[in-house]
Design a protein around this motif. Sequence first.
Motif, PDB file in Angstrom:
ATOM      1  N   TYR A  88     -71.605 -13.020   0.645  1.00 40.16           N
ATOM      2  CA  TYR A  88     -70.792 -13.425  -0.341  1.00 40.16           C
ATOM      3  C   TYR A  88     -71.094 -12.628  -0.640  1.00 40.16           C
ATOM      4  N   GLU A 145     -66.757 -14.028  -3.619  1.00 41.96           N
ATOM      5  CA  GLU A 145     -65.801 -13.473  -2.174  1.00 41.96           C
ATOM      6  C   GLU A 145     -67.189 -13.016  -1.438  1.00 41.96           C
ATOM      7  N   ALA A 163     -64.889  -6.158   3.314  1.00 39.81           N
ATOM      8  CA  ALA A 163     -64.232  -6.778   2.321  1.00 39.81           C
ATOM      9  C   ALA A 163     -63.732  -4.967   1.945  1.00 39.81           C
TER      10      ALA A 163
END
Length: 122
Positions: free
Chosen positions: A37, A46, A60
Motif C-alpha cells: 500500500y 491505497e 492499481a
Amino acid sequence: QVQVVESGGGLVQAGGSLRLSCAVSGSIFSINVMEWYRQIAGKQRELVAGISGGGSTNYADSVKGRFTISRDNAKKEVYLQMNSLNPEDTAVYYCRVEVIPTLFSSSSRDYWGKGTLVSVSS
C-alpha cells in the motif's frame, strides 16, 4: 511476535527505479496474501499491488506496466520493483501480510509494517 519490516525506500529522480523489500519474521504457519500500500500526504492509504499465496497478482491502474510484485515464500519476503517512477509515486509505502498463525488456526491475522518513504524528484 510477528514483525513486518519494509526496506528499500529512498530518493530517486523521475524515470528511475527502486526495489522495495518486506520481510516477515516470527513464528507463523503460512502467509496468504502479501500486499503493498502507499499513503500520499493528506490522502488515504491505497492498495498498490498484491500477490496471493499461489502467485496471482493485482495492481492499481496507476502502476500497471511500471511496478512488479513478487514473493519468496522460503524467505517470507515480498518485493516491489518500481520502474519509470514519477513524482506522483512519492509516498510512504507499507507492506501488509495475511498470516495463518498455526496449523490449527481457524482464521488469518493481518500485520502491517511501519512503512518506507519513497521520494521521486522531478
